[in-house]
Design a protein around this motif. Structure first.
Motif, PDB file in Angstrom:
ATOM      1  N   ARG A 104       0.839  -1.210   0.000  1.00  0.00           N
ATOM      2  CA  ARG A 104       0.000   0.000   0.000  1.00  0.00           C
ATOM      3  C   ARG A 104       0.874   1.261   0.000  1.00  0.00           C
ATOM      4  O   ARG A 104       1.878   1.316   0.714  1.00  0.00           O
ATOM      5  CB  ARG A 104      -0.903  -0.013   1.237  1.00  0.00           C
ATOM      6  CG  ARG A 104      -2.011  -1.054   1.117  1.00  0.00           C
ATOM      7  CD  ARG A 104      -2.769  -1.229   2.398  1.00  0.00           C
ATOM      8  NE  ARG A 104      -2.094  -2.120   3.346  1.00  0.00           N
ATOM      9  CZ  ARG A 104      -2.614  -2.536   4.484  1.00  0.00           C
ATOM     10  NH1 ARG A 104      -3.822  -2.123   4.835  1.00  0.00           N
ATOM     11  NH2 ARG A 104      -1.964  -3.339   5.280  1.00  0.00           N
ATOM     12  N   ASN A 134       0.703   3.454   8.802  1.00  0.00           N
ATOM     13  CA  ASN A 134       0.152   4.255   7.702  1.00  0.00           C
ATOM     14  C   ASN A 134       0.572   5.708   7.910  1.00  0.00           C
ATOM     15  O   ASN A 134       0.166   6.342   8.884  1.00  0.00           O
ATOM     16  CB  ASN A 134      -1.381   4.115   7.731  1.00  0.00           C
ATOM     17  CG  ASN A 134      -2.054   4.962   6.666  1.00  0.00           C
ATOM     18  OD1 ASN A 134      -1.382   5.581   5.835  1.00  0.00           O
ATOM     19  ND2 ASN A 134      -3.374   4.993   6.692  1.00  0.00           N
ATOM     20  N   PRO A 182      -6.141   2.840   2.429  1.00  0.00           N
ATOM     21  CA  PRO A 182      -6.319   1.715   1.501  1.00  0.00           C
ATOM     22  C   PRO A 182      -6.286   0.387   2.258  1.00  0.00           C
ATOM     23  O   PRO A 182      -5.539   0.240   3.230  1.00  0.00           O
ATOM     24  CB  PRO A 182      -5.117   1.849   0.564  1.00  0.00           C
ATOM     25  CG  PRO A 182      -4.083   2.568   1.364  1.00  0.00           C
ATOM     26  CD  PRO A 182      -4.803   3.457   2.322  1.00  0.00           C
TER      27      PRO A 182
END
Ligand code: NAD
Length: 511
Positions: A141, A497, A503
């Protein structure tokens, strides 16, 4: 000789114990009914008081409480305790080695080697404390980072066997401590004195390093005390060294509470000797591996699988070498083979030889009880035996903890491998050959099925830098060097993240 007679004789070396404990600056331990025999003369060295179940419980509680803060000490700082321990072990190497000789009967060179192994693993663990690495992985990601971190596991319960009374403890403890775990040690009830000495030195090292001394606990007792560690939810990892029978009892109990187990159990180690082998070298390697510690190492060589073209020559040379061995009091210079650990060991050897003869085995040398002068009937010494067997019968497939070397012959390499792997245990193995193809096949996926596979050296005497342990009934555990430390830690996978999006993995949409 009854067990009662055995217990009433005071060992000729009992006085040495007081001297050694004083040299180690250890207060005289509380006297009790747990009698420690010296296998050298079978007499009692000392009687110690075993811990009660309540005392074992207290030790577990203290180790669990200490873990709360110990896990937060940075690993290189935790290593300070292990560094101090190495200093003390080096300072007291002679006294510790003598204790090992008196309690286990090892010759001084081997006893000193065992203490050296403790020093070596401490040095390894100090370096390791700065190398508890986790991977960073590529995230699928955008704006994400994926990595793993290793954290201390908890209390490690160390259960150890009589034949390596201090090295196995050090393999576990030095690594566990730098990994941030605390330790509760239950040594063999046959070797509590060496345990008491190591425990005292470790606590002294903790004091010098300014660490919480509760990180190490010693509990003295027999299988019952070990079972208490096995069953206790506070023990995150049970690292147990001993017989296959012990492992069979321990493993399901730990599994029943979803604890972790590291098992280091019995071996039935073999060496293949190929037609191209350097026989001079093979003889030296075989004799040390088969008779060292009077055949009472987990890695002792018990089976010889020899190509038929060299079998007679090799066996003749081995018999000649065996006839030169000096069996006797390990404290006497020149002795290579010390005592068996007691009457049960001799009974096991006698029984195995009778069964081997019944299976058509020919005893080429040794196999008799030896009674060295001046040591009395309470000591059990045996002349190491070589037995030529017509086949790998049931007795050959068992581990008899005594100096018996069974010799089998083969004509093609596949048969040698089938014999080699045709036992329940899978600890250590060796091949003597100068044929590179044969050597490589022995080390390949369809070669030796053991945790340790050597070329042109014997089965015993592993270095601490490698991971130590074996397959099948040997239990599958690995300890000491390489990445064995991972068994003493828990792994966490972290996904971070740092983007403003969220995502999902595998491209899943959840709008
Ligand atoms: P053992 O199995 O009699 O005892 C080993 C330890 O386990 C002792 O501390 C004992 O008190 C404890 N114990 C026994 N039953 C238990 C139970 N049910 N629950 C909890 N603890 C229990 O072994 P031993 O005679 O002291 O040692 C010899 C054996 O150990 C041999 O089979 C040898 O091959 C093996 N060994 C293996 C390794 C290895 O690394 N693979 C190393 C040394 C010894």
């Amino acid at each position: 000789m009854t067990e009662t007679d055995h217990e009433t004789v005071t060992a000729g070396y009992a006085d040495r114990i007081g001297t050694l404990l004083r040299a180690l600056e250890i207060d005289p331990p509380a006297a009790g009914e747990m009698l420690v025999h010296s296998p050298i003369d079978g007499g009692v060295l000392i009687g110690l008081r075993p811990d009660t179940p309540a005392e074992v419980d207290t030790a577990l509680a203290e180790a669990a409480a200490a873990f709360g803060s110990w896990r937060l000490v940075p690993a290189p700082q935790r290593a300070a305790v292990v560094r101090e321990l190495a200093v003390l072990l080096r300072r007291h190497q002679d006294e510790l080695a003598e204790l090992v000789t008196l309690e286990v009967g090892k010759i001084p060179a081997e006893a000193r080697g065992e203490v050296q192994e403790m020093i070596d693993i401490c040095e390894f663990a100090v370096g390791l404390s700065r190398q508890l690495y986790g991977y960073t992985m590529a995230s699928e990601r955008p704006g994400h980072r994926l990595m793993e971190t290793w954290h201390p596991l908890g209390v490690v319960g160390v259960i150890s066997a009589f034949n390596f009374p201090v090295a196995v403890w050090a393999w576990n403890t030095a690594i566990a401590l730098v990994c941030g775990d605390t330790v509760v040690w239950k040594p063999s009830d046959r070797t509590p004195l060496t345990a008491l000495a190591c425990h005292t030195l470790l606590r002294r090292a903790a004091d010098t390093a300014g660490a919480d001394r509760r990180i190490h606990q010693l509990v003295l007792g027999s299988a019952g005390a070990g079972a208490q560690l096995t069953d206790d939810e506070r023990v995150a990892l049970v690292s147990a060294t001993g017989s296959v029978a012990m492992g069979r009892a321990v493993a399901p109990r730990v599994a029943a509470r979803f604890g972790r187990c590291l098992l280091e159990l019995g071996g039935n180690n073999a060496a293949v000797v190929g037609p191209s082998a350097d026989l001079d070298l093979a003889v030296r390697g075989i004799v040390f591996a088969a008779v060292g510690t009077a055949g009472q190492r987990c890695t002792s060589l018990r089976r010889l699988i020899v190509h038929s073209t060299v079998a007679d020559d090799l066996l003749d040379r081995l018999v000649r070498a065996y006839r030169q061995l000096r069996v006797g009091n390990p404290l006497e210079p020149g002795v290579q083979v010390g005592p068996l650990h007691g009457p049960d060991a001799w009974a096991g050897m006698w029984d195995a030889l009778a069964r081997a003869r019944g299976d058509g085995g020919e005893v080429l040398c040794g196999g008799d009880r030896v009674e060295p002068e001046g040591l009395g009937p309470g000591a059990f010494y045996a002349d190491p035996a070589i037995v030529r067997m017509p086949a790998q019968t049931e007795v050959v497939r068992e581990e008899t903890f005594a100096p018996i070397l069974y010799a089998l012959t083969y004509d093609d390499f596949d048969t040698a491998l089938a014999l080699h792997n045709g036992v329940p245990q899978g600890l250590s193995s060796a091949i003597f050959t100068t044929d590179q193809r044969e050597a490589e096949r022995f080390l390949a996926a369809d070669g030796s099925d053991c945790g340790i596979a050597n070329v042109n050296i014997g089965t015993s005497g592993a270095e601490i830098g490698g991971a130590f342990g074996g397959e099948k009934h040997t239990g599958g555990g690995r300890e000491s060097g390489s990445d064995a430390w991972k068994a003493y830690m828990r792994r966490a996978t972290n996904t971070i993240n740092y983007s403003t999006e969220l995502p999902l993995a595998q491209g899943i949409r959840f709008d």
